[in-house]
Design a protein around this motif. Structure first.
Motif, mmCIF file in Angstrom:
data_model
loop_
_atom_site.group_PDB
_atom_site.id
_atom_site.type_symbol
_atom_site.label_atom_id
_atom_site.label_comp_id
_atom_site.label_asym_id
_atom_site.label_seq_id
_atom_site.Cartn_x
_atom_site.Cartn_y
_atom_site.Cartn_z
ATOM 1 N N ALA A 224 0.850 -1.194 0.000
ATOM 2 C CA ALA A 224 0.000 0.000 0.000
ATOM 3 C C ALA A 224 0.879 1.235 0.000
ATOM 4 N N TRP A 225 0.523 2.205 -0.830
ATOM 5 C CA TRP A 225 1.294 3.449 -0.939
ATOM 6 C C TRP A 225 0.342 4.632 -0.933
ATOM 7 N N ALA A 226 0.588 5.583 -0.038
ATOM 8 C CA ALA A 226 -0.236 6.777 0.060
ATOM 9 C C ALA A 226 0.626 8.005 -0.217
ATOM 10 N N PRO A 227 0.577 8.565 -1.439
ATOM 11 C CA PRO A 227 1.387 9.736 -1.762
ATOM 12 C C PRO A 227 0.917 10.983 -1.022
ATOM 13 N N VAL A 228 1.859 11.778 -0.552
ATOM 14 C CA VAL A 228 1.542 12.978 0.228
ATOM 15 C C VAL A 228 2.234 14.217 -0.330
ATOM 16 N N TYR A 229 3.512 14.091 -0.635
ATOM 17 C CA TYR A 229 4.307 15.232 -1.093
ATOM 18 C C TYR A 229 4.559 15.119 -2.597
ATOM 19 N N HIS A 230 4.499 16.258 -3.293
ATOM 20 C CA HIS A 230 4.659 16.257 -4.748
ATOM 21 C C HIS A 230 5.692 17.312 -5.151
ATOM 22 N N TYR A 231 6.630 16.920 -6.013
ATOM 23 C CA TYR A 231 7.725 17.808 -6.400
ATOM 24 C C TYR A 231 7.872 17.834 -7.916
ATOM 25 N N ASP A 232 8.143 19.029 -8.441
ATOM 26 C CA ASP A 232 8.328 19.188 -9.879
ATOM 27 C C ASP A 232 9.745 18.788 -10.288
ATOM 28 N N PRO A 233 9.920 18.344 -11.549
ATOM 29 C CA PRO A 233 11.269 18.067 -12.066
ATOM 30 C C PRO A 233 11.954 19.387 -12.412
ATOM 31 N N MET A 234 13.230 19.483 -12.104
ATOM 32 C CA MET A 234 13.968 20.719 -12.308
ATOM 33 C C MET A 234 15.223 20.482 -13.150
ATOM 34 N N LEU A 235 15.461 21.394 -14.079
ATOM 35 C CA LEU A 235 16.707 21.399 -14.833
ATOM 36 C C LEU A 235 17.678 22.329 -14.108
ATOM 37 N N ILE A 236 18.865 21.816 -13.799
ATOM 38 C CA ILE A 236 19.874 22.651 -13.141
ATOM 39 C C ILE A 236 21.121 22.739 -14.029
ATOM 40 N N GLY A 302 30.539 22.908 -13.731
ATOM 41 C CA GLY A 302 30.473 23.006 -15.181
ATOM 42 C C GLY A 302 30.715 21.710 -15.904
ATOM 43 N N LEU A 303 30.526 20.573 -15.215
ATOM 44 C CA LEU A 303 30.782 19.267 -15.829
ATOM 45 C C LEU A 303 29.587 18.732 -16.611
ATOM 46 N N GLY A 304 28.449 19.421 -16.555
ATOM 47 C CA GLY A 304 27.265 18.975 -17.270
ATOM 48 C C GLY A 304 26.022 19.634 -16.700
ATOM 49 N N ILE A 305 24.868 19.242 -17.227
ATOM 50 C CA ILE A 305 23.577 19.704 -16.698
ATOM 51 C C ILE A 305 22.859 18.490 -16.125
ATOM 52 N N SER A 306 21.776 18.724 -15.395
ATOM 53 C CA SER A 306 21.070 17.585 -14.793
ATOM 54 C C SER A 306 19.587 17.890 -14.644
ATOM 55 N N ILE A 307 18.811 16.814 -14.561
ATOM 56 C CA ILE A 307 17.382 16.906 -14.280
ATOM 57 C C ILE A 307 17.167 16.237 -12.933
ATOM 58 N N VAL A 308 16.774 17.031 -11.944
ATOM 59 C CA VAL A 308 16.635 16.541 -10.573
ATOM 60 C C VAL A 308 15.208 16.763 -10.097
ATOM 61 N N ALA A 322 21.553 27.830 -11.993
ATOM 62 C CA ALA A 322 20.360 28.261 -12.726
ATOM 63 C C ALA A 322 19.365 27.104 -12.685
ATOM 64 N N VAL A 323 18.138 27.391 -12.261
ATOM 65 C CA VAL A 323 17.127 26.348 -12.070
ATOM 66 C C VAL A 323 15.909 26.663 -12.941
ATOM 67 N N ARG A 324 15.439 25.678 -13.707
ATOM 68 C CA ARG A 324 14.259 25.837 -14.551
ATOM 69 C C ARG A 324 13.303 24.666 -14.325
ATOM 70 N N ASN A 325 12.018 24.978 -14.275
ATOM 71 C CA ASN A 325 10.991 23.951 -14.073
ATOM 72 C C ASN A 325 10.709 23.234 -15.391
ATOM 73 N N LEU A 326 10.748 21.899 -15.360
ATOM 74 C CA LEU A 326 10.497 21.088 -16.557
ATOM 75 C C LEU A 326 9.219 20.256 -16.431
ATOM 76 N N ARG A 327 8.264 20.776 -15.677
ATOM 77 C CA ARG A 327 7.031 20.019 -15.453
ATOM 78 C C ARG A 327 6.258 19.777 -16.749
ATOM 79 N N GLN A 328 6.450 20.632 -17.751
ATOM 80 C CA GLN A 328 5.729 20.455 -19.015
ATOM 81 C C GLN A 328 6.213 19.237 -19.785
ATOM 82 N N PHE A 329 7.385 18.717 -19.408
ATOM 83 C CA PHE A 329 7.926 17.549 -20.098
ATOM 84 C C PHE A 329 7.975 16.296 -19.221
ATOM 85 N N PHE A 330 8.294 16.476 -17.959
ATOM 86 C CA PHE A 330 8.489 15.331 -17.062
ATOM 87 C C PHE A 330 7.414 15.327 -15.967
#
Length: 374
Positions: A224-236, A302-308, A322-330
């Motif tokens: 059984a799993w009860a989700p409570v907290y919700h977080y958007d994907p972020m490009l950093i 500066g070794l790369g970018i990431s989606i967290v 620099a942080v950007r919201n990628l909720r429209q894709f992920f």
């Protein structure tokens, strides 16, 4: 026979099983002999050989198994919870025939079939559903009687709570919850098991963890799993990165740049790969490494970018990245409480869950046992 699995070696368990089987056979043999004597006396007094023979075989089983209704109910609950007689017998340290006889005696005494047996597992009948709802709290309550007694009489002194969670959950989500719990229940020994998803499920199924806190993509039938907290994907990315100057970032804009992602076995990698594959957009993994803090540090260098996941982004991170919201894709990542269906929650576990959201995981669906997909 009460043995603690956590402290019994494999060799000892085999010896216990052999000894248990021997005692079961011995006791049943004695019961049959006693009832055979009674049967002969009945034959002599009534002169009805046929009736005496029929009642003798039925009484033999009743004599041995009717003496302790709790054993019968415990066998029934374990069979229902674990899905097969063999698993129930293993959990109870009994032979499979003994468990089967206990179930048959219970069905005979209640006058109704409780389980439907199929080739792979057993399913509850309507009567079995009704009995399981009444018997499960009784059996699991008695099994946790010692701990509940000490909790009520000593104000949770000596109590213990084990919570399974991943590194990011322990680092970013649990600190405030742990602080509040410790303030309210200072005498409870709190153990945080730092494990990945599959290992956390294994702990829940083995009853080595009371609950788990985390994110899930696929929920097994017995969980059984009860989700409570919700977080958007972020490009950093570094503040001076070319993508940081764009107002609207497309998924295709990420293709030329190497990604720094967690290991492939983890949920984040699977989500990123799934989205790129579905949209037929090529991507490159430059570095594969575990730990959000490590990933953020490598991005800052500066070794790369990431989606967290947004759970790991702090105010300090926004000053150096620099942080950007990628909720429209992920998709969003949801975190919540995970437990084994049919699990009896201790007062310590219930108190922890109520800190997250009062009354969470109290719906009947969460109490129904499910088939383990192990």
């Amino acid at each position: 026979y009460a043995f603690d699995k956590a402290y019994v070696s494999k060799r000892s368990i085999n010896n216990v099983n052999k000894y248990s089987k021997y005692l079961n056979k011995l006791e049943l043999s004695v019961a049959k002999k006693l009832n055979t004597t009674s049967e002969k006396a009945t034959k002599r007094s009534r002169g009805d050989k046929t009736r005496a023979t029929d009642s003798g075989s039925d009484t033999a089983a009743r004599f041995y198994y009717k003496g302790n209704r709790l054993k019968q109910l415990r066998a029934f609950v374990y069979i229902t919870r674990l899905g097969t007689l063999s698993r129930a017998a293993e959990a109870l340290f009994l032979s499979q025939p003994s468990v089967s006889l206990q179930l048959k005696a219970l069905e005979r005494e209640l006058g109704a079939p409780l389980l439907e047996r199929t080739r792979r597992r057993v399913t509850l009948t309507d009567a079995g559903e009704a009995l399981y709802e009444m018997a499960r709290p009784l059996v699991e309550g008695l099994e946790n009687l010692d701990r509940e007694f000490h909790t009520k009489t000593r104000g949770s002194q000596g109590g213990k709570l084990t919570v399974a969670a991943g590194s990011s959950t322990i680092q970013y989500l649990l600190p405030e919850l742990v602080k509040a719990y410790r303030e309210r229940h200072p005498s409870v020994h709190l153990q945080l098991a730092n494990v990945t998803g599959k290992d956390g499920l294994a702990l829940l199924r083995a009853d080595e963890a009371d609950i788990a806190i985390g994110s899930m993509l696929d929920v097994p039938n017995d969980i059984a799993w009860a989700p409570v907290y919700h977080y958007d994907p972020m490009l950093i990315m570094p503040p001076d990165h070319p993508l940081a100057a764009l107002d609207n970032i497309r998924l295709e804009d990420l293709s030329p740049y190497g990604l720094i992602l967690p290991p492939q076995r983890l949920t984040t990698f699977r989500l990123v790969d799934m989205v790129f594959q579905q949209r037929h957009v090529p991507y490159t993994v430059a570095i594969e490494v575990g730990g959000w803090d490590v990933i953020k540090q490598y991005v800052a260098m500066g070794l790369g970018i990431s989606i967290v996941t947004g759970i790991c982004i702090t105010e300090a991170d926004r000053e150096r990245l620099a942080v950007r919201n990628l909720r429209q894709f992920f998709p969003q990542r949801s975190y919540g409480v995970v437990m084994r269906k049919g699990k009896f929650l201790s007062p310590e576990a219930r108190a922890f869950i109520d800190l997250i959201r009062p009354g969470l995981l109290t719906h009947r669906d969460y109490d129904e046992s499910g088939h383990s997909e192990r």
